[in-house]
Design an enzyme around this catalytic site. Sequence first.
Site, mmCIF file in Angstrom:
data_model
loop_
_atom_site.group_PDB
_atom_site.id
_atom_site.type_symbol
_atom_site.label_atom_id
_atom_site.label_comp_id
_atom_site.label_asym_id
_atom_site.label_seq_id
_atom_site.Cartn_x
_atom_site.Cartn_y
_atom_site.Cartn_z
ATOM 1 N N LYS A 289 -46.740 28.387 18.246
ATOM 2 C CA LYS A 289 -45.771 28.625 19.319
ATOM 3 C C LYS A 289 -45.559 30.129 19.356
ATOM 4 O O LYS A 289 -45.021 30.712 18.401
ATOM 5 C CB LYS A 289 -44.449 27.905 19.039
ATOM 6 C CG LYS A 289 -43.334 28.264 20.024
ATOM 7 C CD LYS A 289 -42.000 27.665 19.596
ATOM 8 C CE LYS A 289 -40.877 28.119 20.536
ATOM 9 N NZ LYS A 289 -39.550 27.581 20.114
ATOM 10 N N TYR B 120 -44.940 29.798 14.178
ATOM 11 C CA TYR B 120 -43.931 30.158 15.184
ATOM 12 C C TYR B 120 -43.704 31.661 15.124
ATOM 13 O O TYR B 120 -43.110 32.172 14.172
ATOM 14 C CB TYR B 120 -42.647 29.379 14.906
ATOM 15 C CG TYR B 120 -41.493 29.629 15.857
ATOM 16 C CD1 TYR B 120 -41.665 30.198 17.113
ATOM 17 C CD2 TYR B 120 -40.195 29.266 15.494
ATOM 18 C CE1 TYR B 120 -40.601 30.416 17.973
ATOM 19 C CE2 TYR B 120 -39.122 29.473 16.346
ATOM 20 C CZ TYR B 120 -39.330 30.052 17.582
ATOM 21 O OH TYR B 120 -38.270 30.262 18.431
#
Length: 295
Positions: A162, A134
């Site tokens: 992500k 992330y």
Amino acid sequence: MNFGKVLTAMVTPFDKHEEIDFQALDHLIDHLINNGSDGLVVAGTTGESPTLTHEERIKLFEYVVKKVNGAVPVIAGTGSNYTKASIELTKEVAKTGVDGVMLVAPYYNKPSQDSMYEHFKVIAESTELPVMLYNVPGRTGVDMDVSTVVRLSQIDNIVSIKDASGNLEKMTNIIRLTDDNFSVYSGEDSLTLPALAIGADGIVSVSSHIIGNDMQEMIQRFEQGQVAEAANIHQRVLPVMQEMFANPSPVPVKTALNLQSVPVGKVRLPLIELTDEQLQNLQSVLSDFEHSKMI
């Protein structure tokens, strides 16, 4: 590894005493699965992870896994700026039956690229669970280089990222330089369609709490080659997406859910509720969006 097209970064419902409201959580999960969510990301930024205790996180993961019962993937946020703590939480979370973990880039410490590589590497090596990286530089203060992501993608169970950098050029290079089985998700709702156009796999979304079905339709139209139709949906949902981040997240999305009879309570300090003016702006955007669907 593909977890789906629309993954919802789920809010954490609280009751009036600011404890996790599991009855509201039950309702929220049903709402999300029935309204376009292919998967749930639990205890991430939108889930107010910085204000959740270790014990609360474990209870949250256990409840969501049991409630979902395999209907959609459940990804647990186990990232930390303390590597050892992240390893310990990840090991404990593995016992709950989650389908993967999401590891945020270490925040506040401002590690180098090599430091970030070692951080993610040792956490990934401590578990058999699939790992989603992330990258969210606006919150962490560090931005993962493309080369760092590519190196990490070569570790067997680091299967996804992500990317909330908002940098489509960077995302394109990650897609270009990683294997096809390494999935790339946008972490910026407003870039869902542009990200798909450069080859991203989908979106880890906040707005999908409110417009999940519309986002699914937009993606389906795009994949069917109906680009103009997808663009029309993008233009229609964009004001809602922007409003979800007009004030510190997840304050707007929690407010919107409460307005739409999906009770999730308030946020914990240090976040505070919307002002009257901010609330009016949110209500106006939601009203305009509903009106646009009838035209």
